[in-house]
Design an enzyme around this catalytic site. Structure first.
Site, PDB file in Angstrom:
ATOM      1  N   ALA A 101      15.668  32.302  46.109  1.00 21.37           N
ATOM      2  CA  ALA A 101      14.670  32.886  47.005  1.00 21.37           C
ATOM      3  C   ALA A 101      14.308  31.950  48.152  1.00 21.37           C
ATOM      4  O   ALA A 101      13.983  32.396  49.251  1.00 21.37           O
ATOM      5  CB  ALA A 101      13.415  33.265  46.222  1.00 21.37           C
ATOM      6  N   TYR A 109      11.701  38.091  52.039  1.00 18.66           N
ATOM      7  CA  TYR A 109      10.261  38.330  52.218  1.00 18.66           C
ATOM      8  C   TYR A 109       9.811  37.756  53.563  1.00 18.66           C
ATOM      9  O   TYR A 109      10.515  36.951  54.187  1.00 18.66           O
ATOM     10  CB  TYR A 109       9.499  37.687  51.047  1.00 18.66           C
ATOM     11  N   THR A 134       7.906  35.489  54.639  1.00 17.16           N
ATOM     12  CA  THR A 134       7.814  34.052  54.885  1.00 17.16           C
ATOM     13  C   THR A 134       9.153  33.322  54.743  1.00 17.16           C
ATOM     14  O   THR A 134       9.218  32.116  54.972  1.00 17.16           O
ATOM     15  CB  THR A 134       6.831  33.401  53.896  1.00 17.16           C
ATOM     16  N   LYS A 135      10.210  34.032  54.361  1.00 10.71           N
ATOM     17  CA  LYS A 135      11.466  33.366  54.037  1.00 10.71           C
ATOM     18  C   LYS A 135      12.259  32.982  55.282  1.00 10.71           C
ATOM     19  O   LYS A 135      12.008  33.445  56.393  1.00 10.71           O
ATOM     20  CB  LYS A 135      12.312  34.253  53.117  1.00 10.71           C
ATOM     21  N   ASN A 136      13.273  32.135  55.073  1.00 10.20           N
ATOM     22  CA  ASN A 136      14.063  31.613  56.195  1.00 10.20           C
ATOM     23  C   ASN A 136      14.789  32.720  56.947  1.00 10.20           C
ATOM     24  O   ASN A 136      14.983  32.638  58.158  1.00 10.20           O
ATOM     25  CB  ASN A 136      15.071  30.587  55.698  1.00 10.20           C
TER      26      ASN A 136
END
Length: 386
Positions: A159, A183, A185-187
């Site tokens: 994740a 999601y 906030t992910k990279n």
């Protein structure tokens, strides 16, 4: 004092993503369709895999759940995972009917401690679920050796680790399954979304059916201009499919992945230098022969060294309009797991200590140098007297 609030993990969305979403809306195909198919192909190319080994879903939680089901894990089986992770990791194990078993983490890497994993293997252990915490690759050589010795399945929770590599091999390809998050906030973000890599192409075929109610392959095409297609329900599945609206964002996020990683690397290095004189425990440098995905920049706040608790620092940052995160309160600290399994946080001392000290600072390609200067100045002010 900042005039505006600095949101933790704000996504870097640009004109290309917006235009692709508008194009999907104008085309009228916003559910699972051609853009999801393209996103799967692009992701497979990025991971140096054939597209037949990847499947897009609506979250990493769904990816973990479907991987556990495809691995035939269920009641009576034990799955060992990290005591320091988001609840989705252990919840997926519970949802498939298996028993979660927690192992403690290494105090430096914050990843699974292979020695503690070895101590917790029993005749009922069927799988290992390592979490590449903050984007740092786990010690996959030792974990795979344990898996081979005990005939265990390996499901990687990636994740945090889209860009990560271990000894030249992309994360997600070292185990039997690899699960990724998109999601907000992910990279790489789709707002919500996930991806599964499987070593066995037959597992991917089944996962794609399970993700859409158990309908026969390519059921999403039944309303296309190729003519109506009747579908068949092959098994009782789930509603875990990704939409074209999500993939429209992900396609262009993935296209910029290297530029975004380089920006986060620059921000990471600035943090490492600027905070070096403060009484905070900074992240360890990446291990040799690995590529850290640099998803989270996590410091540890020891009240004895700093003179402040982690929560006090969180509050002080918030008072200065700076958002921060906690990754994570250890799983045994949560009441649900204590009540269901009788878990005592003291049985995982490293995860307990880290969970009470951990503080993640903003680290996003959207973060300006001036924003980071505000964060650094605030921390220097708080810790000046320590």
């Amino acid at each position: 004092m900042r005039n505006t609030f600095l949101t933790f993990g704000a996504p870097d969305l640009q004109a290309t993503e917006i235009a692709e979403v508008v194009a999907a809306l104008e085309a009228g195909w916003i559910g699972t369709g051609p853009r999801v198919h393209q996103f799967e192909n692009d992701f497979a190319t990025y991971k140096h895999l054939p597209s037949s080994r990847v499947a897009a879903v609506n979250s990493c939680t769904a990816a973990l759940h479907l991987s556990l089901i495809a691995a035939e894990l269920g009641p009576g089986d034990e799955v060992i995972t990290s005591a320091l992770t988001f609840c989705a990791t252990v919840n997926a194990i519970i949802h498939c009917g298996a028993q979660p078993v927690l192992a403690d983490v290494d105090p430096v890497t914050l990843n699974l401690d292979p020695d503690d994993v070895a101590r917790r293997i029993t005749p009922r252990t069927r799988a290992l679920l390592p979490v590449h915490f903050a984007g740092r690759p786990c010690d996959m050589d030792r974990l795979r050796d344990l898996a081979q010795a005990h005939n265990l399945i390996v499901i990687e929770d990636c994740a945090h680790a889209v860009e990560g590599e271990y000894h030249g091999q992309p994360l997600g390809t070292l185990g039997d399954f690899g699960c990724f998050s998109f999601y907000v906030t992910k990279n790489v973000t789709c707002g919500e979304g996930g991806m599964i890599i499987a070593r066995n192409e037959e597992h991917i075929q089944r996962i794609k059916r399970l993700a859409l109610h158990g309908l026969s392959q390519d059921a999403w095409q039944r309303f296309s201009d190729r003519g109506y297609k009747h579908y068949q329900v092959t098994e009782c599945g789930y509603k875990y499919n990704m939409m074209d609206l999500q993939a429209a964002i992900g396609i262009h996020q993935l296209a910029r992945i290297e530029d975004s990683w380089l920006r986060r690397q620059r921000l990471w290095d600035r943090y490492q230098k600027a905070l070096s004189s403060l009484p905070l425990t900074r992240p360890a440098e990446p291990d040799p022969e690995t590529r850290h995905a640099l998803h989270l920049y996590t410091v540890l706040v020891d009240a004895e060294r700093t003179g402040l608790t982690r929560d006090t620092v969180l509050e002080k940052l918030h008072d200065r309009n700076i958002g921060a995160g906690v990754h994570y309160l250890s799983l045994p600290e949560h009441p649900y797991y204590q009540e269901r399994y009788g878990w005592d946080p003291d049985d995982w001392p490293q995860a307990k200590r880290i969970g009470r000290q951990t503080l993640s600072l903003p680290l996003s390609p959207k973060l300006l140098d001036s924003d980071q200067d505000d964060i650094i100045a605030a921390l220097q002010e708080f810790c000046a007297g320590a």
